[in-house]
Design a protein around this motif. Structure first.
Motif, PDB file in Angstrom:
ATOM      1  N   GLY A 158      41.917  25.562  67.510  1.00 34.03           N
ATOM      2  CA  GLY A 158      40.765  25.015  68.188  1.00 34.03           C
ATOM      3  C   GLY A 158      39.424  24.715  67.921  1.00 34.03           C
ATOM      4  N   GLY A 180      34.154  19.543  79.232  1.00 31.88           N
ATOM      5  CA  GLY A 180      34.775  18.457  78.982  1.00 31.88           C
ATOM      6  C   GLY A 180      35.952  18.018  80.044  1.00 31.88           C
ATOM      7  N   ARG A 231      38.785  21.068  79.669  1.00 28.44           N
ATOM      8  CA  ARG A 231      38.507  21.464  78.411  1.00 28.44           C
ATOM      9  C   ARG A 231      36.958  22.095  78.215  1.00 28.44           C
ATOM     10  N   HIS A 232      36.953  23.029  77.312  1.00 32.55           N
ATOM     11  CA  HIS A 232      35.407  23.674  77.149  1.00 32.55           C
ATOM     12  C   HIS A 232      35.165  23.765  75.907  1.00 32.55           C
ATOM     13  N   TYR A 233      33.891  23.496  75.615  1.00 33.51           N
ATOM     14  CA  TYR A 233      33.306  23.307  74.032  1.00 33.51           C
ATOM     15  C   TYR A 233      32.214  24.167  73.754  1.00 33.51           C
ATOM     16  N   GLU A 279      37.101  24.165  70.722  1.00 39.44           N
ATOM     17  CA  GLU A 279      37.429  24.190  71.916  1.00 39.44           C
ATOM     18  C   GLU A 279      38.272  25.251  72.636  1.00 39.44           C
ATOM     19  N   SER A 296      39.281  26.419  75.796  1.00 42.12           N
ATOM     20  CA  SER A 296      39.799  26.305  77.073  1.00 42.12           C
ATOM     21  C   SER A 296      40.958  27.429  77.219  1.00 42.12           C
TER      22      SER A 296
END
Length: 426
Positions: free
Chosen positions: A74, A103, A107-109, A124, A126
């Motif tokens: 990730g 995102g 998704r999460h950054y 990333e 998530s």
């Protein structure tokens, strides 16, 4: 006198609300800090992973001149901000201080700049998020816990409020049941030795002093009724016997008439004052009274106040006119009002009429204002002590008798309602 309404227990309710409100506030703050703590722990974990990977990437870049493939899934390295996924570069320009972005498609950054270069390390996460999937359960658990804490707080607050206010309630009931003829004693000993007990002991001492004062006032009115009326009756009887003598000098006969009138006025004043001093006269029932004989008797008693002044009396009261008022109070009120009209009329007409259920006494004068109803307020023509109208006003208030003063400055008119709608005659 009617019993006082029971007071609402506001103090007990306020204690319960304060206790439960504080417990709810603590529960909400606790839940807020729990949620904040788990979010911070999760973010610090990702931040620590980025820091470790950044050290590896910077070391590799310094030794090899390029970027290595990140070891953790990730994660990725981007040479510039423009190459960041999902337009994160543009969002960084607007919010340069942010290092965490959401995102598309869940998704999460998390970002970390690889200084001193322009490259960025992106994670990333998530699939590694722990708190967000559990957020609903955490909030539900916190909600039910807060409700449970609130319920316990309400029960505990109710018990504590009842325990704290019970002595105050007992003290309130004792005081509510007190009267001038029945003052409670010995109630402070049953109350706890705290602030409420101290208040009860102070109140009990005050009631003891009040009872002694009431006893002194009761004895005074009883003694005054006897010691003042007896010599006045003797003086009046002697005056009447002397006036009945045929050989009496006319001037002396006139002086005896004035003396007899003064004694009569003093008797009426004493009756009025004693009436106001005795609380039991509040219960004097109203009776159906024929007005004309009573008014004629009062006029005869007060005629001496006119002297030899050129005053004409106009009496227009029907023989069947009646009043539904307490008889003793009405006699004292009429004596003071008619006597006041006679005393303040130098010449002209004093009229006494009954019109539309009101008895009206009118005489020339400058009217009556509020100052005239104060004790010891008297006009220049008055020979009394300025208590007449004050006594009338207090008696009318005491017996709920409607009294009106005409504000006309060219004459004085006093009106008494003879048959109040709410009054029942015996």
């Amino acid at each position: 006198m009617s019993a006082a309404p029971r007071p609402r227990r506001r103090l007990r309710r306020r204690l319960m609300l304060a206790f439960s409100g504080f417990a709810l506030l603590v529960a909400v703050l606790y839940g807020f800090y729990v949620v904040l703590f788990v979010y911070l722990v999760e973010d610090e974990m990702f931040k620590g992973l980025l820091e470790q990977e950044a050290k590896v990437q910077l070391h590799h870049h310094a030794s090899e001149g390029g970027w290595a493939r990140p070891a953790l899934p990730g994660m990725s390295v981007h040479e510039t901000a423009a190459s960041l996924p999902e337009g994160l570069g543009a969002r960084l320009v607007e919010e340069a201080w942010r290092r965490e972005f959401a995102g598309d498609q869940g998704r999460h950054y998390h970002l970390r700049r690889l200084e001193p270069t322009d490259a960025w390390l992106v994670a990333e996460v998530s699939q590694q998020l722990v708190v967000r999937p559990m957020r609903g359960g955490i909030l539900q658990w916190l909600g039910w816990s807060s409700l449970g804490v609130l319920g316990v707080a309400l029960l505990l607050g109710a018990w504590l409020a009842r325990r704290m206010t019970a002595p105050l309630s007992r003290l309130s009931d004792v005081v509510a049941g007190a009267s001038p003829t029945h003052l409670p004693t010995g109630f402070a000993e049953s109350l706890p030795d705290d602030e409420v007990g101290a208040l009860a002991r102070t109140l009990q001492g005050l009631l003891v002093r009040i009872e002694a004062f009431v006893d002194r006032e009761r004895e005074f009115t009883r003694d005054a009724s006897h010691e003042l009326r007896t010599p006045l009756a003797v003086i009046r009887s002697a005056c009447e016997r002397m006036q009945a003598r045929a050989d009496l000098d006319p001037a002396l006969h006139l002086q005896l008439g004035h003396m007899n009138q003064s004694v009569l006025q003093l008797e009426h004043t004493i009756s009025a004052l004693l009436m106001l001093a005795r609380e039991q006269h509040l219960q004097e029932p109203a009776e159906s009274i024929t007005l004309l004989p009573l008014i004629e008797r009062v006029i005869v008693d007060q005629t001496g106040l006119l002297g030899d002044r050129p005053v004409h009396l106009a009496l227009d009261v029907a023989g069947d006119a009646k009043a539904c008022l307490p008889p003793t109070a009405l006699r004292v009120i009429l004596s003071n009002l008619i006597g006041n009209a006679f005393a303040h009329t130098l010449q002209g007409e004093v009229s006494i009429t009954v019109e539309a259920g009101w008895l009206q006494i009118t005489n020339p004068g400058a009217g009556i204002d509020a100052d005239a109803l104060q004790p010891f307020s008297k006009g220049a023509a008055s020979s009394g002590y300025g208590l007449g109208l004050s006594i009338v006003h207090r008696l009318c208030e005491r017996h709920q008798i409607d009294l009106r003063f005409n504000p006309d400055r060219t004459r004085t008119m006093v009106s008494i309602r003879l048959d109040p709608a709410a009054r029942t005659c015996t």
